[in-house]
Scaffold this active site. Structure first.
Site, PDB file in Angstrom:
ATOM      1  N   TRP A  33       0.825  -1.381  -0.156  1.00 41.56           N
ATOM      2  CA  TRP A  33      -0.156  -0.165  -0.071  1.00 41.56           C
ATOM      3  C   TRP A  33       0.897   1.124   0.116  1.00 41.56           C
ATOM      4  O   TRP A  33       2.037   1.306   0.773  1.00 41.56           O
ATOM      5  CB  TRP A  33      -0.828   0.174   1.164  1.00 41.56           C
ATOM      6  CG  TRP A  33      -2.515  -0.403   1.009  1.00 41.56           C
ATOM      7  CD1 TRP A  33      -3.513   0.292   0.784  1.00 41.56           C
ATOM      8  CD2 TRP A  33      -2.622  -1.775   0.886  1.00 41.56           C
ATOM      9  NE1 TRP A  33      -4.731  -0.479   0.524  1.00 41.56           N
ATOM     10  CE2 TRP A  33      -4.136  -1.791   0.657  1.00 41.56           C
ATOM     11  CE3 TRP A  33      -2.206  -2.983   0.782  1.00 41.56           C
ATOM     12  CZ2 TRP A  33      -4.903  -2.955   0.265  1.00 41.56           C
ATOM     13  CZ3 TRP A  33      -2.698  -4.089   0.691  1.00 41.56           C
ATOM     14  CH2 TRP A  33      -4.233  -4.248   0.606  1.00 41.56           C
ATOM     15  N   ASP A 162     -10.780   5.295   5.132  1.00 45.20           N
ATOM     16  CA  ASP A 162     -11.785   4.697   4.298  1.00 45.20           C
ATOM     17  C   ASP A 162     -13.474   5.085   4.495  1.00 45.20           C
ATOM     18  O   ASP A 162     -14.160   5.617   3.678  1.00 45.20           O
ATOM     19  CB  ASP A 162     -11.753   3.347   4.353  1.00 45.20           C
ATOM     20  CG  ASP A 162     -10.431   2.757   3.767  1.00 45.20           C
ATOM     21  OD1 ASP A 162      -9.470   3.633   3.551  1.00 45.20           O
ATOM     22  OD2 ASP A 162     -10.184   1.721   3.608  1.00 45.20           O
ATOM     23  N   ARG A 195     -15.221  -3.196  11.003  1.00 45.57           N
ATOM     24  CA  ARG A 195     -15.047  -2.905   9.562  1.00 45.57           C
ATOM     25  C   ARG A 195     -16.119  -2.222   9.101  1.00 45.57           C
ATOM     26  O   ARG A 195     -17.199  -2.277   9.475  1.00 45.57           O
ATOM     27  CB  ARG A 195     -14.886  -4.435   8.932  1.00 45.57           C
ATOM     28  CG  ARG A 195     -13.703  -5.442   9.230  1.00 45.57           C
ATOM     29  CD  ARG A 195     -12.345  -4.776   8.896  1.00 45.57           C
ATOM     30  NE  ARG A 195     -12.218  -4.535   7.286  1.00 45.57           N
ATOM     31  CZ  ARG A 195     -11.413  -4.014   6.449  1.00 45.57           C
ATOM     32  NH1 ARG A 195     -10.375  -3.410   7.330  1.00 45.57           N
ATOM     33  NH2 ARG A 195     -11.570  -3.802   5.555  1.00 45.57           N
ATOM     34  N   GLU A 392      -3.960  -2.441  14.274  1.00 41.57           N
ATOM     35  CA  GLU A 392      -4.081  -1.535  13.191  1.00 41.57           C
ATOM     36  C   GLU A 392      -4.432  -0.036  13.591  1.00 41.57           C
ATOM     37  O   GLU A 392      -3.952   0.708  13.007  1.00 41.57           O
ATOM     38  CB  GLU A 392      -5.230  -1.981  12.214  1.00 41.57           C
ATOM     39  CG  GLU A 392      -5.334  -1.159  10.934  1.00 41.57           C
ATOM     40  CD  GLU A 392      -6.412  -1.796  10.070  1.00 41.57           C
ATOM     41  OE1 GLU A 392      -7.109  -2.902  10.499  1.00 41.57           O
ATOM     42  OE2 GLU A 392      -6.576  -1.343   8.896  1.00 41.57           O
TER      43      GLU A 392
HETATM   44  C1  GLC Z   1      -7.178   0.650   5.193  1.00 41.81           C
HETATM   45  C2  GLC Z   1      -6.838   2.087   5.591  1.00 41.81           C
HETATM   46  C3  GLC Z   1      -5.864   2.359   4.676  1.00 41.81           C
HETATM   47  C4  GLC Z   1      -4.582   1.919   4.693  1.00 41.81           C
HETATM   48  C5  GLC Z   1      -4.898   0.295   4.266  1.00 41.81           C
HETATM   49  C6  GLC Z   1      -3.756  -0.759   4.320  1.00 41.81           C
HETATM   50  O1  GLC Z   1      -7.723   0.697   3.621  1.00 41.81           O
HETATM   51  O2  GLC Z   1      -8.160   2.753   5.687  1.00 41.81           O
HETATM   52  O3  GLC Z   1      -5.424   3.889   5.410  1.00 41.81           O
HETATM   53  O4  GLC Z   1      -3.577   2.170   3.720  1.00 41.81           O
HETATM   54  O5  GLC Z   1      -5.818  -0.171   4.836  1.00 41.81           O
HETATM   55  O6  GLC Z   1      -3.297  -0.364   5.574  1.00 41.81           O
END
Ligand code: GLC
Length: 427
Positions: A33, A162, A195, A392
């Site tokens: 990512w 998100d 989630r 997280e």
């Molecule tokens: C989720 C988060 C985003 C992050 C991804 C990977 O989509 O909202 O900010 O980059 O996870 O960790």
């Protein structure tokens, strides 16, 4: 005790290393990512600088021909994740990627790594600089509809936040009738209570399908797409990233770029005023389709200090907001103010603390001289990472971890802030 957390954080990064790139966490997010990798580089820099640079080089090896830096790089097949490359269908040469971008923190991280050790960084910044500049130019060309330096986002996933309540109203207007059946994979890894909802997923997919149907043409999505939001987070982060890119451009003697970047900085400094919402006393994201402010105070609102914007009165108002929030939680900074009806301390971007945003908020407060608050934000980040086992994100009420386990960016930010804390203690 400190040594234990250090080893734990380091081993999370090593375990999530897939050879040149790092996954955010095993299972839930099995690819590379964009902004995660930039923050991960900060963590690696604490014990393996070449590996830190490698993380950035592998990320930027997937830059698009139009110079967008995609939000996911699908280095290998993995059925644990949905939507994968067969859904995105981006048809770019080289490695498969998603079709949207993510917050442009990379230039700021590159500058930090360079400041830590300029001599060994020179060859790396020479390689990375043209890609960073090109990506920022992509933002200026395709994502600045008002030509005032504010960043347009075409999907909530671009913001990195998100399911923030900021997107509830604009997302509800997106037509989901053509989405059809699909199977989410995230719920195999993490409980639904932490989630996004199924309804939100339908909307996320409808927006992916729109981009796909229009061959990921950035002009079409920006002008006619179903989601057109001026995001406070991306706008603050890009302004800050331009300030950092300017320092790199100067170090590399790129005089034409220096002028251009200075213009972009000035534009955004003035442009950000557009997002100031006097009713709530903060910078808020703005929906260009419904022509309305989100009225939400999120952790991204406090990136104003990091971006270096705001009149003295606006800064004071923001500090007051942060102090009010401090009185309502055990740890700073929740992703949405606890007064908001959608606040939920364990639900992703609707309450929990995110280390990476805290890192930037603390940095900005420190630079602007608000050291008592910046210390608290950074010390709280260390505390919740430890209490919350490098999950997280973390509950602002209890510090307990929420979402995915053994999370790379939580480990990376802990490593970076732990080094800061050690210098502070004179250890
Ligand atoms: C989720 C988060 C985003 C992050 C991804 C990977 O989509 O909202 O900010 O980059 O996870 O960790």
């Amino acid at each position: 005790m400190k040594t234990d957390f250090y080893s734990e954080a380091k081993s999370i990064l090593l375990n999530n290393d897939r050879g040149g790139y790092t996954v955010p966490t095993e299972g839930l997010y099995p690819f590379q990512w964009n902004w995660d990798s930039a923050f991960v580089a900060l963590g690696f820099a604490q014990f393996d600088r070449p590996r830190a640079w490698q993380e950035l080089h592998s990320l930027f090896s997937a830059q698009w021909e139009n110079r967008m830096q995609p939000h996911i790089v699908f280095h290998q097949e993995d059925d644990d994740y949905f939507p994968g490359p067969s859904v995105w269908q981006t048809n770019q040469p080289g490695v498969a990627t998603s079709g949207i971008t993510q917050p442009p923190v990379a230039a700021s991280i590159v500058r930090l790594l360079w400041e830590q050790d300029k001599a060994s960084a020179m060859a790396h910044i020479e390689r990375l600089y043209p890609k960073l500049m090109a990506w920022h130019t992509w933002f200026a060309n395709y994502r600045d509809p008002l030509k005032n330096g504010l960043v347009l986002v075409t999907h909530p996933w671009e913001t990195g936040r998100d399911n923030s309540p900021e997107w509830d109203s604009p997302m509800s207007a997106v037509d989901t009738s053509a989405v059809g059946e699909y199977a989410r994979r995230d719920l195999n890894q993490v409980d639904q209570s932490m989630r996004p909802t199924t309804e939100q997923y339908d909307h996320y997919l409808a927006m992916v399908f729109y981009g796909r149907e229009h061959n990921w043409d950035p002009e079409v999505t920006a002008k006619n797409g179903p989601f057109q939001m001026l995001d406070v987070g991306m706008s603050m982060i890009l302004l800050r990233a331009n300030r950092d890119l300017l320092v790199l451009a100067e170090a590399l003697g790129k005089s034409d770029d220096v002028l251009l970047i200075k213009q972009r900085i000035e534009l955004a400094e003035n442009g950000l005023g557009y997002l100031w919402n006097d009713d709530v006393g903060a910078y808020c994201s703005y929906d260009l389709i419904q022509q309305q402010s989100s009225h939400c105070i999120t952790n991204a609102s406090f990136l104003a200090f990091y971006a270096g914007v705001g009149s003295p009165a606006q800064k004071q108002t923001l500090l007051n907001r942060l102090q009010e929030i401090r009185d309502q939680v055990a740890y700073l900074v929740p992703s949405i103010t606890p007064e908001h009806p959608a606040y939920n301390p364990i639900l992703y971007w609707r309450g929990p603390i995110w280390s990476v945003v805290n890192f930037m908020i603390g940095q900005g407060l420190m630079e602007q001289g608000y050291t008592e608050l910046s210390d608290q934000v950074w010390l709280d980040t260390l505390a919740v990472s430890e209490a919350g086992n490098f999950y997280e994100s973390f509950s602002p009420a209890t510090g307990k971890g929420t979402g995915g386990k053994q999370f790379s960016w939580s480990a990376a930010i802990w490593l970076h802030l732990n080094a800061w804390n050690n210098t502070r203690d004179g250890q």
